[in-house]
Design a protein around this motif. Sequence first.
Motif, PDB file in Angstrom:
ATOM      1  N   ILE A  65     -45.098  67.115  25.762  1.00 42.30           N
ATOM      2  CA  ILE A  65     -46.054  66.333  24.971  1.00 42.30           C
ATOM      3  C   ILE A  65     -47.350  67.120  24.808  1.00 42.30           C
ATOM      4  O   ILE A  65     -47.562  68.139  25.463  1.00 42.30           O
ATOM      5  CB  ILE A  65     -46.361  64.978  25.644  1.00 42.30           C
ATOM      6  CG1 ILE A  65     -46.936  65.210  27.051  1.00 42.30           C
ATOM      7  CG2 ILE A  65     -45.125  64.100  25.705  1.00 42.30           C
ATOM      8  CD1 ILE A  65     -47.438  63.949  27.705  1.00 42.30           C
TER       9      ILE A  65
ATOM     10  N   ASP B 102     -45.199  70.086  30.109  1.00 44.11           N
ATOM     11  CA  ASP B 102     -43.847  69.605  30.385  1.00 44.11           C
ATOM     12  C   ASP B 102     -43.885  68.660  31.576  1.00 44.11           C
ATOM     13  O   ASP B 102     -44.405  69.014  32.642  1.00 44.11           O
ATOM     14  CB  ASP B 102     -42.912  70.785  30.693  1.00 44.11           C
ATOM     15  CG  ASP B 102     -42.657  71.651  29.481  1.00 44.11           C
ATOM     16  OD1 ASP B 102     -42.823  71.151  28.353  1.00 44.11           O
ATOM     17  OD2 ASP B 102     -42.298  72.830  29.651  1.00 44.11           O
TER      18      ASP B 102
ATOM     19  N   LYS C 286     -34.835  64.402  33.648  1.00 41.76           N
ATOM     20  CA  LYS C 286     -35.382  64.119  32.331  1.00 41.76           C
ATOM     21  C   LYS C 286     -36.677  64.920  32.154  1.00 41.76           C
ATOM     22  O   LYS C 286     -37.560  64.869  33.001  1.00 41.76           O
ATOM     23  CB  LYS C 286     -35.666  62.623  32.196  1.00 41.76           C
ATOM     24  CG  LYS C 286     -36.226  62.200  30.839  1.00 41.76           C
ATOM     25  CD  LYS C 286     -36.454  60.687  30.813  1.00 41.76           C
ATOM     26  CE  LYS C 286     -37.011  60.237  29.487  1.00 41.76           C
ATOM     27  NZ  LYS C 286     -37.252  58.769  29.469  1.00 41.76           N
ATOM     28  N   GLU C 287     -36.776  65.661  31.062  1.00 45.40           N
ATOM     29  CA  GLU C 287     -37.964  66.487  30.812  1.00 45.40           C
ATOM     30  C   GLU C 287     -38.539  66.148  29.453  1.00 45.40           C
ATOM     31  O   GLU C 287     -37.819  66.072  28.453  1.00 45.40           O
ATOM     32  CB  GLU C 287     -37.612  67.976  30.882  1.00 45.40           C
ATOM     33  CG  GLU C 287     -38.835  68.886  30.773  1.00 45.40           C
ATOM     34  CD  GLU C 287     -38.510  70.348  31.050  1.00 45.40           C
ATOM     35  OE1 GLU C 287     -39.406  71.184  30.906  1.00 45.40           O
ATOM     36  OE2 GLU C 287     -37.348  70.645  31.412  1.00 45.40           O
ATOM     37  N   ILE C 288     -39.866  65.953  29.412  1.00 46.21           N
ATOM     38  CA  ILE C 288     -40.546  65.582  28.177  1.00 46.21           C
ATOM     39  C   ILE C 288     -41.698  66.552  27.930  1.00 46.21           C
ATOM     40  O   ILE C 288     -42.506  66.822  28.832  1.00 46.21           O
ATOM     41  CB  ILE C 288     -41.098  64.141  28.253  1.00 46.21           C
ATOM     42  CG1 ILE C 288     -39.962  63.151  28.503  1.00 46.21           C
ATOM     43  CG2 ILE C 288     -41.845  63.785  26.968  1.00 46.21           C
ATOM     44  CD1 ILE C 288     -40.439  61.728  28.721  1.00 46.21           C
TER      45      ILE C 288
ATOM     46  N   ASN D 239     -42.545  55.780  31.281  1.00 41.85           N
ATOM     47  CA  ASN D 239     -41.453  56.184  32.188  1.00 41.85           C
ATOM     48  C   ASN D 239     -41.793  55.828  33.634  1.00 41.85           C
ATOM     49  O   ASN D 239     -41.425  56.542  34.567  1.00 41.85           O
ATOM     50  CB  ASN D 239     -41.212  57.688  32.070  1.00 41.85           C
ATOM     51  CG  ASN D 239     -40.708  58.113  30.714  1.00 41.85           C
ATOM     52  OD1 ASN D 239     -39.514  58.086  30.454  1.00 41.85           O
ATOM     53  ND2 ASN D 239     -41.641  58.504  29.836  1.00 41.85           N
TER      54      ASN D 239
ATOM     55  N   CYS E  52     -47.248  58.673  28.506  1.00 43.70           N
ATOM     56  CA  CYS E  52     -45.886  59.093  28.862  1.00 43.70           C
ATOM     57  C   CYS E  52     -45.495  58.588  30.244  1.00 43.70           C
ATOM     58  O   CYS E  52     -44.380  58.093  30.450  1.00 43.70           O
ATOM     59  CB  CYS E  52     -45.775  60.615  28.800  1.00 43.70           C
ATOM     60  SG  CYS E  52     -44.163  61.257  29.291  1.00 43.70           S
TER      61      CYS E  52
END
Length: 273
Positions: free
Chosen positions: A231, A220, A227-229, A245, A241
Motif C-alpha cells: 500500500i 509491504d 497474506k501480503e499487502i 485486517n 489496512c
Amino acid sequence: MSSKIIEVKDLSIVLGKKKVLNDLSFQVEEKEIFGFLGPSGAGKTTTIKILTKQLLPNNGSCKVEVEKEKIGILSDNSGCYERLTVYRNLCFFAEISKTKKEKVEEVLKKVKLYEDKDKKVKDLSKGMKQRLLLACAVIHSPKLLFLDEPTAALDPATTEEIHKLLFQLREEGTTIFLTTHNMEEADELCDRVAFLNKGEIAEIGIPSELKLKYANHTVDILFENHKEISIDKDISSIIKCLKENSKESLKSIHSQEPNLAEIFLKLTGRDLK
C-alpha cells in the motif's frame, strides 16, 4: 562545526582525446569517510591523481587544505620491497616520513602484522600485503588518506579487518577519501557518497538519506497467514489496512528501500561492473 578539507569546483580533464572528468564539483568535510563510487573507467583514479597533484586538470579548481607531508595514499601503484621483512619495510617508510621508529611496532599491531614482522614480504598472503601497504600509508598519521579500491579481491575476513582500521583512523582524526565500486562496502563505511558516472557526478549525499529519497512510495504488510499487502507509504493508509485486517496476526511492516547499487543503476542505467 567541521571544515572543508577538499573543495573541487568545475573540474575537467581530457586525456588523449577522451574527456575523463567533466565539470566535477564536490566538497569533503574534515574527519569524514567520503565514498567516491563508480565502475571501472568512471574517472575515480584520475580524480585522486588530480587531488594529489599527479595530474593537472584542463579546467576548474581543487583545493586540498592539507600539507603534502600529512597526506597518505594507497593505490594500485603502491608497493613494498619484496625481499625485505615487514618490519624493515615499515621502518623505511617511517624514515622517509621522518616518523619516530617507535611508531612502527604500534602500527604493526594496528594492522595485525606484529607477529609476522620478521617475514619477508614475498612470503605474505595477498591480504597481509594489503594490510602492510595500508600500514605504510598511515605510518606518519596522515590528516588525509586517499584509498583507491583498498579491499578489491580480498577475502571477507581481511576486508573486515581493514574496515575496522579505517573506522579507528577516522576516530583518531583522519579524513578518508575512498574510491570503490563495491556499494556494500561504501554503505558500511561512508558518511557521504558521490556517484561518478562517465566523468560526471550523478548524485551525492548520505547513504541513508539517498535510500529514502529513491525508495518506492509503498510499504509491504505481511500477516502470519502469509497474506501480503502493498500500500501507499502514509500513516492513514497503513492504519486503514490494519483495521481492515484486524483479525489477522501482523508479522511485519517494511518499506521498499533500494541499496546503493540499485540507486546507481536507476540514476545511470549502468551497473558497477
